[in-house]
Scaffold this active site. Structure first.
Site, PDB file in Angstrom:
ATOM      1  N   GLU A   1      28.980 -25.773  34.224  1.00  0.00           N
ATOM      2  CA  GLU A   1      30.130 -26.270  33.286  1.00  0.00           C
ATOM      3  C   GLU A   1      31.753 -26.327  33.481  1.00  0.00           C
ATOM      4  O   GLU A   1      32.081 -26.947  33.158  1.00  0.00           O
ATOM      5  CB  GLU A   1      29.834 -24.757  32.433  1.00  0.00           C
ATOM      6  CG  GLU A   1      28.819 -24.736  31.929  1.00  0.00           C
ATOM      7  CD  GLU A   1      28.338 -23.903  31.716  1.00  0.00           C
ATOM      8  OE1 GLU A   1      28.205 -22.860  30.192  1.00  0.00           O
ATOM      9  OE2 GLU A   1      27.820 -22.165  32.431  1.00  0.00           O
TER      10      GLU A   1
ATOM     11  N   HIS B   1      17.904 -42.437  26.544  1.00  0.00           N
ATOM     12  CA  HIS B   1      18.117 -41.035  25.256  1.00  0.00           C
ATOM     13  C   HIS B   1      17.821 -40.120  25.586  1.00  0.00           C
ATOM     14  O   HIS B   1      17.944 -39.707  24.476  1.00  0.00           O
ATOM     15  CB  HIS B   1      17.314 -42.474  24.144  1.00  0.00           C
ATOM     16  CG  HIS B   1      17.554 -44.010  24.219  1.00  0.00           C
ATOM     17  ND1 HIS B   1      18.491 -44.533  23.679  1.00  0.00           N
ATOM     18  CD2 HIS B   1      16.601 -44.724  24.593  1.00  0.00           C
ATOM     19  CE1 HIS B   1      18.246 -45.734  23.360  1.00  0.00           C
ATOM     20  NE2 HIS B   1      17.313 -45.998  24.672  1.00  0.00           N
TER      21      HIS B   1
ATOM     22  N   LYS C   1      19.834 -13.693  31.817  1.00  0.00           N
ATOM     23  CA  LYS C   1      20.474 -14.190  32.170  1.00  0.00           C
ATOM     24  C   LYS C   1      21.240 -15.027  33.790  1.00  0.00           C
ATOM     25  O   LYS C   1      22.151 -13.903  34.412  1.00  0.00           O
ATOM     26  CB  LYS C   1      22.497 -14.685  31.378  1.00  0.00           C
ATOM     27  CG  LYS C   1      22.032 -14.513  29.905  1.00  0.00           C
ATOM     28  CD  LYS C   1      21.418 -16.104  29.118  1.00  0.00           C
ATOM     29  CE  LYS C   1      22.062 -17.100  29.267  1.00  0.00           C
ATOM     30  NZ  LYS C   1      23.045 -16.628  28.496  1.00  0.00           N
TER      31      LYS C   1
ATOM     32  N   SER D   1      25.441 -12.507  32.907  1.00  0.00           N
ATOM     33  CA  SER D   1      26.030 -12.429  31.629  1.00  0.00           C
ATOM     34  C   SER D   1      26.546 -10.753  31.503  1.00  0.00           C
ATOM     35  O   SER D   1      25.604 -10.106  31.745  1.00  0.00           O
ATOM     36  CB  SER D   1      25.212 -12.316  30.641  1.00  0.00           C
ATOM     37  OG  SER D   1      25.780 -12.459  29.714  1.00  0.00           O
TER      38      SER D   1
END
Ligand code: ARG
Length: 478
Positions: free
Chosen positions: A288, A154, A281, A275
């Site tokens: 992704e 979970h 970043k 970024s």
């Protein structure tokens, strides 16, 4: 003039030509189409339809066309599809002899022959990539065989596992994918040629001989099924969607682990992006995109099912639409596998942080309950006792290891001094007895077995790959 020539007075409307045209995607079948054509004409020679001299001319021109396209793939243009292109090109070069090529053959059995030849090669390449990915995962699982980390259910911290156990879990998925691929191969490896348009031929085509030339293990035994069967395409699309799904799950893991909150991994610069606005970043774009592209492979499977559903026997033009889906899944899967084979070994794992988090007291709660079970307490009772200890700790802002023996004994007389030896991830892992658990001793054994299995898989795929026919070799042989 189209292939069906004489009966037609009008040529196709331009828009219809555009609508039915498939050369732009099926041109990648050019090599296998030439190969299948070669085998077919060699067989036609064997049964006396094509003379020795005619065969010699055909072989020369097949070879020339092969070399010319190899040098300049842009030569493939102006035809409706790749089968038409190959036949027209040969006929243009050799005149009347070319007109014999299509004897006893239809584009219906030709296209599916090509697809099977093509997929046999592609499955060999994909198997090799999957094998390499498994090698990477097994190396990592050896490297981190005793590296504790929290395991989750979970997405909540549950019990200590090892980083090795994580990699072995993914390796298990890819191992099943390889098994599936091997199984699919058997059903790809069937010669459909000789089925004609749907009902075979009155010419005594020697199908066994064609199968031998192209190294097919079997020949199809129902001409209608042969030209309309796309089960193997569906199976392959399922295989690729599932394999990609495994990559996508792994990707999700890495995305989470790369967050500031988890901080389990540092991504290699070569495999991450910055970024344009936020200088601090480092983004997990590779992971992704893996997650994002997965939908396409699932979509390709659904697309193919939708094409097949309700399709009457035998060939229907709908089937032309099998190829964009199939090619897309092959291409996406191959590049993703290549990316992950390079990416995984370069990821830096913060094993100290993993260790620290896997030492959190409550992760040992189940081990403590089992400690009581081993001293004779029924499990439900043990679960209740440890639950009470957890509540006590939470209410008093204490950790397991801060409790005195007297405090432990307050919950059960069976607690002894050795309870303190349990409260670290190493003990938790080393005390695991069950096969398949993260105990490093057990996992060493698992890794050995997987490596042995992988060696056998490599051998089998190597044999399959080296049995694939090659146009130049076949030209020499016949
Ligand atoms: N381009 C077609 C395909 O991919 C080849 C078969 C065409 N057959 C036909 N009867 N029109 O399926």
């Amino acid at each position: 003039m189209a292939l069906w020539g004489s009966r037609w007075r009008k040529s196709l409307e331009e828009v219809v030509e555009d609508f039915t045209y498939s050369l732009y995607f099926d041109k990648r079948l050019w090599k296998v189409d030439l190969l299948g054509t070669l085998a077919h004409v060699v067989m036609l020679n064997k049964i006396g339809i094509i003379s020795q001299e005619e065969l010699a001319v055909l072989k020369d021109e097949i070879k020339n066309l092969y070399l010319e396209i190899s040098n300049n793939p842009d030569l493939i243009r102006d035809s409706e599809d790749i089968h038409t292109f190959v036949e027209e090109s040969l006929t243009k070069r050799i005149g009347d002899i070319g007109k014999k090529i299509h004897t006893g053959r239809s584009r219906n059995d030709q296209v599916i022959l090509d697809l099977r030849l093509y997929l046999r090669e592609e499955t060999c390449d994909i198997a090799e990539l999957l094998i390499n990915l498994r090698k990477v995962l097994l190396e990592l699982s050896k490297k981190f065989i005793s590296t504790p980390m929290p395991g989750y259910t979970h997405l909540q911290q549950a019990q200590p596992v090892t980083l090795s156990h994580y990699f072995l879990a993914y390796d298990a998925m890819f191992s099943r994918d390889l098994q599936r691929l091997e199984d699919i191969y058997k059903r790809v490896d069937v010669l459909p040629l000789g089925s004609g348009a749907l009902a075979g031929s009155t010419i005594p085509l020697d199908r066994e001989y064609t199968a031998e030339l192209l190294n097919f293990s079997k020949i199809s035994d129902n001409s209608m099924d042969a030209v309309s069967d796309r089960d193997f395409v569906l199976e392959f699309l399922f295989f690729s969607a599932l394999t990609y799904n495994h990559l996508s799950r792994l990707a999700e893991e890495i995305i989470l682990w790369a967050t500031k909150e988890f901080s389990f991994v540092k991504l290699p610069e070569e495999y991450s992006t910055g970024s344009s606005m936020m200088p601090q970043k480092r983004n997990p774009d590779v992971a992704e995109l893996t997650r994002g592209k997965c939908g396409k492979l699932i979509g390709n499977l659904v697309n193919m099912f939708t094409i097949m559903k309700g399709l009457p026997l035998s060939y229907n033009r709908d089937l032309q639409e099998d190829k964009p889906s199939l090619f897309s899944s092959i291409d996406e899967l191959k590049i993703a596998l290549r990316v992950w084979i390079g990416f995984l070994p370069k990821i830096e794992f913060d094993t100290e942080r993993m260790y620290k988090l896997s030492s959190e007291d409550f992760l040992f709660a189940t081990d403590i309950a089992e400690y009581l079970v081993l001293k004779g307490v029924p499990f439900r009772e043990a679960h209740k006792i440890v639950g009470e200890v957890v509540r006590f700790c939470e209410e008093n802002n204490k950790k397991f290891r801060e409790l005195s023996l007297e405090e432990w004994r307050g919950f059960s007389e069976l607690f002894d001094r050795d309870i303190f030896d349990l409260l670290n991830p190493e003990s938790s892992l080393n005390l695991k007895k069950t096969y398949g658990s993260p105990n490093p001793v057990i996992n060493k054994d698992v890794i050995k077995k997987r490596e042995e299995e992988l060696r056998n898989i490599i051998d089998r795929w190597h044999k399959l790959k080296s049995s694939l026919p090659d146009l130049m070799r076949l030209l020499d042989k016949v």
